[in-house]
Design a protein around this motif. Structure first.
Motif, PDB file in Angstrom:
ATOM      1  N   ARG A 185    -115.818 -74.302 -26.749  1.00  0.00           N
ATOM      2  CA  ARG A 185    -116.658 -73.043 -25.997  1.00  0.00           C
ATOM      3  C   ARG A 185    -118.024 -73.082 -26.509  1.00  0.00           C
ATOM      4  O   ARG A 185    -119.039 -72.885 -25.601  1.00  0.00           O
ATOM      5  CB  ARG A 185    -116.067 -71.829 -26.476  1.00  0.00           C
ATOM      6  N   PHE A 186    -118.161 -73.215 -27.806  1.00  0.00           N
ATOM      7  CA  PHE A 186    -119.771 -72.932 -28.185  1.00  0.00           C
ATOM      8  C   PHE A 186    -120.531 -74.269 -27.630  1.00  0.00           C
ATOM      9  O   PHE A 186    -121.760 -74.087 -27.242  1.00  0.00           O
ATOM     10  CB  PHE A 186    -119.590 -73.055 -29.737  1.00  0.00           C
ATOM     11  N   ASN A 239    -122.822 -70.452 -37.182  1.00  0.00           N
ATOM     12  CA  ASN A 239    -122.196 -69.231 -37.231  1.00  0.00           C
ATOM     13  C   ASN A 239    -121.932 -68.762 -38.920  1.00  0.00           C
ATOM     14  O   ASN A 239    -121.415 -68.027 -39.249  1.00  0.00           O
ATOM     15  CB  ASN A 239    -120.693 -69.367 -36.852  1.00  0.00           C
ATOM     16  N   LYS A 258    -125.411 -58.870 -28.609  1.00  0.00           N
ATOM     17  CA  LYS A 258    -124.362 -57.644 -28.240  1.00  0.00           C
ATOM     18  C   LYS A 258    -123.993 -56.749 -29.392  1.00  0.00           C
ATOM     19  O   LYS A 258    -124.119 -55.702 -29.348  1.00  0.00           O
ATOM     20  CB  LYS A 258    -122.924 -58.386 -27.815  1.00  0.00           C
ATOM     21  N   ARG A 311    -127.036 -65.987 -35.374  1.00  0.00           N
ATOM     22  CA  ARG A 311    -127.165 -67.073 -34.583  1.00  0.00           C
ATOM     23  C   ARG A 311    -128.090 -66.747 -33.330  1.00  0.00           C
ATOM     24  O   ARG A 311    -128.998 -67.421 -32.863  1.00  0.00           O
ATOM     25  CB  ARG A 311    -125.940 -67.660 -34.245  1.00  0.00           C
ATOM     26  N   ARG A 356    -103.492 -71.569 -38.617  1.00  0.00           N
ATOM     27  CA  ARG A 356    -103.936 -70.036 -37.655  1.00  0.00           C
ATOM     28  C   ARG A 356    -104.954 -69.360 -38.561  1.00  0.00           C
ATOM     29  O   ARG A 356    -105.821 -69.124 -38.309  1.00  0.00           O
ATOM     30  CB  ARG A 356    -103.222 -69.921 -36.549  1.00  0.00           C
ATOM     31  N   ARG A 361    -113.459 -67.397 -21.653  1.00  0.00           N
ATOM     32  CA  ARG A 361    -114.745 -67.259 -22.172  1.00  0.00           C
ATOM     33  C   ARG A 361    -115.453 -68.364 -21.477  1.00  0.00           C
ATOM     34  O   ARG A 361    -116.426 -68.374 -21.346  1.00  0.00           O
ATOM     35  CB  ARG A 361    -114.849 -66.825 -23.453  1.00  0.00           C
ATOM     36  N   ARG A 419    -116.527 -70.085 -45.567  1.00  0.00           N
ATOM     37  CA  ARG A 419    -115.228 -69.820 -44.777  1.00  0.00           C
ATOM     38  C   ARG A 419    -115.382 -69.928 -43.370  1.00  0.00           C
ATOM     39  O   ARG A 419    -114.787 -70.014 -42.482  1.00  0.00           O
ATOM     40  CB  ARG A 419    -114.548 -68.664 -45.243  1.00  0.00           C
ATOM     41  N   ASP A 432    -107.369 -73.952 -39.244  1.00  0.00           N
ATOM     42  CA  ASP A 432    -107.429 -73.070 -37.995  1.00  0.00           C
ATOM     43  C   ASP A 432    -107.577 -73.927 -36.796  1.00  0.00           C
ATOM     44  O   ASP A 432    -108.571 -74.227 -36.693  1.00  0.00           O
ATOM     45  CB  ASP A 432    -108.246 -71.960 -38.090  1.00  0.00           C
ATOM     46  N   GLY A 490    -122.919 -64.068 -38.876  1.00  0.00           N
ATOM     47  CA  GLY A 490    -122.178 -64.450 -37.698  1.00  0.00           C
ATOM     48  C   GLY A 490    -123.003 -64.424 -36.302  1.00  0.00           C
ATOM     49  O   GLY A 490    -124.226 -64.849 -36.501  1.00  0.00           O
ATOM     50  N   GLY A 491    -122.528 -64.262 -35.385  1.00  0.00           N
ATOM     51  CA  GLY A 491    -123.032 -64.277 -34.061  1.00  0.00           C
ATOM     52  C   GLY A 491    -124.396 -63.634 -33.826  1.00  0.00           C
ATOM     53  O   GLY A 491    -125.420 -64.243 -33.105  1.00  0.00           O
TER      54      GLY A 491
END
Ligand code: ATP
Ligand code: MG
Length: 429
Positions: A163-164, A116, A39, A30, A93, A201, A110, A154, A26-27
């Motif tokens: 956002r990204f 990501n 984080k 990346r 969703r 965000r 998925r 979703d 994930g993040g």
């Protein structure tokens, strides 16, 4: 590697020692690849949640049905999620079913965007089946798989896409963008809490202006479940008048939102609708409305001490200072001043005098007056007046006089002023 990452590596090794593949995902992967500060570290593994819980001494079953266990280790916490496949998104969703699977590739499939959907291991392994690194190198944001299907599954992914793209300065790949345009109507199925959280965000991120521009281009706000009171055209005009750099001058998301709402010409009474739609907290709603009211008063007419004092009395000093900070930031940008409907004369006058006027306000609310309601009742009696609504009227008048520096906040001075004013009122009647 910092301490949090070293500890994460231990968690991965512990799972691998029991025979279960495990990776960073994930993040984290990346951001690590981009050399950005990280984080948290998310971990994915073939081990079932029970096995994860059995492997570590301190765990919290945070989302067992989705396969997520929080592992507490060395003072850090990690979300460890079992490889899974998702199916049947009937509400546009969330998946109807999740199924644990043994292969990392299926889990990566998925995930929403190629950047990501990469995995890494503590010994330098890289797993990137969808070309996430290449996309990042070429500055491209792209869905994993068929974009149309991914947005149908979703619809929130469309907000994430914007956002990204804004956060990482990426171009949205054409197939992904086309699919987003074709499926934007599905956004109405997404809870406004989630839409609001994404917008927050964006506002808090590296380039809110770009995000707001993309939202406009894609007409996404027209398809939110509650689209809020900014008409599409006003949204476009605000985009046309502002620039990325304007937002960069403001460090907090609330000030950025204020700039945005002012440029979009949102009236104070409409902010409530906007902030309710986007599920802002009551405190933030109140603050934003107060600042817009300050603006409405100060931008309407010539700059004057009385306007300023009334803005403070009606909306509080915090809102007035918040507005002043904004005016100060943009005092040299005639473009922004024009966008928010403030003349440079007004801006300059308030910047030069407002703080002094504020400091000279001996009272900012009635309770600070050194003469209270019962004193006024007594004065009224000497003038043959029964208590009534005039009391609060006189009190507000005294407050304004005090705040304007016309009358000292001192019992005798206030009493004298009140008597004069009440006689004047009586003469008029
Ligand atoms: P950030 O935390 O900076 O928002 P992130 O990539 O970590 O970025 P999260 O929302 O924390 O985003 O999700 C972690 C990972 O889970 C993502 O990188 C992505 O692989 C996957 N993911 C999250 N939300 C979705 C979604 N709606 N659809 C598909 N995959 C998702
Ligand atoms: Mg994250």
């Amino acid at each position: 590697m910092n301490a949090m990452e070293r500890e994460a590596a231990k968690v991965v090794h512990a799972l691998r020692e029991r025979g279960f593949p495990a990776f960073f995902v994930g993040g984290y992967v990346r951001d690590k690849w981009l050399g950005r500060p990280v984080k948290d570290v998310d971990i994915a593994t073939a081990a079932a949640p029970e096995v994860v819980m059995d492997t570590f001494s301190k765990t919290v079953p945070t989302g067992l049905q989705h396969g997520t266990v929080t592992v507490l280790s060395g003072g850090f916490s990690y979300e460890v999620t079992t490889f899974r496949k998702e199916t049947g998104y009937s509400d546009y969703r969330r998946p109807d079913q999740v199924e644990f699977v043994g292969a990392l590739e299926e889990d990566l499939q998925r995930r929403d965007f190629t950047m990501n959907a990469m995995a890494a291991g503590p010994d330098g392994e890289w797993i990137d089946p969808f070309g996430g690194r290449r996309d990042l190198e070429q500055g491209r944001l792209r869905c994993v798989g068929e974009p149309a299907i991914r947005f149908q599954e979703d619809a929130l992914r469309m907000m994430r896409c914007v956002r990204f793209a804004a956060e990482y300065s990426l171009q949205i790949e054409s197939g992904t963008w086309q699919a987003l345009l074709e499926h934007r109507h599905l956004l109405k199925h997404v809870a406004m809490e989630r839409v609001g959280a994404e917008l927050a965000r964006i506002m808090d991120g590296a380039d809110p202006y770009r995000g707001l521009g993309l939202l406009y281009e894609a007409k996404l706000p027209l398809h939110w479940a509650e689209s809020g009171p900014i008409p599409h055209q006003a949204w476009g005009e605000a985009v046309a008048q502002l620039a990325s750099a304007d937002f960069q001058l403001l460090s907090d998301a609330e000030q950025r939102t204020l700039l945005w709402l002012l440029a979009a010409g949102l009236r104070p009474d409409a902010t409530a609708q906007w902030s309710r739609a986007l599920r802002y907290s009551n405190t933030v709603q109140k603050r934003m409305r107060a600042a817009l009211l300050v603006h409405a008063r100060l931008a309407d007419g010539l700059a004057s001490r009385q306007r300023w004092v009334e803005a403070v009395l009606d909306n509080g000093r915090e809102a007035a200072l918040r507005w002043l900070a904004l005016a100060r930031t943009f005092q040299n940008s005639s473009r922004v001043l024009q966008a928010i409907g403030l003349s440079s004369e007004q801006c300059e006058a308030y910047i030069h005098h407002a703080e002094k006027w504020l400091a000279q306000m001996e009272a900012t609310q009635a309770s600070e007056l050194k003469l209270d309601g019962s004193d006024l009742v007594a004065i009224g009696r000497t003038l043959g007046r029964k208590p009534g609504p005039w009391i609060s009227h006189v009190q507000q008048w005294l407050l304004l006089q005090c705040a304007m520096g016309e009358v000292q906040n001192d019992p005798d001075a206030l009493r004298y002023a009140a008597q004069m004013y009440m006689r004047e009122l009586a003469d008029k009647e």
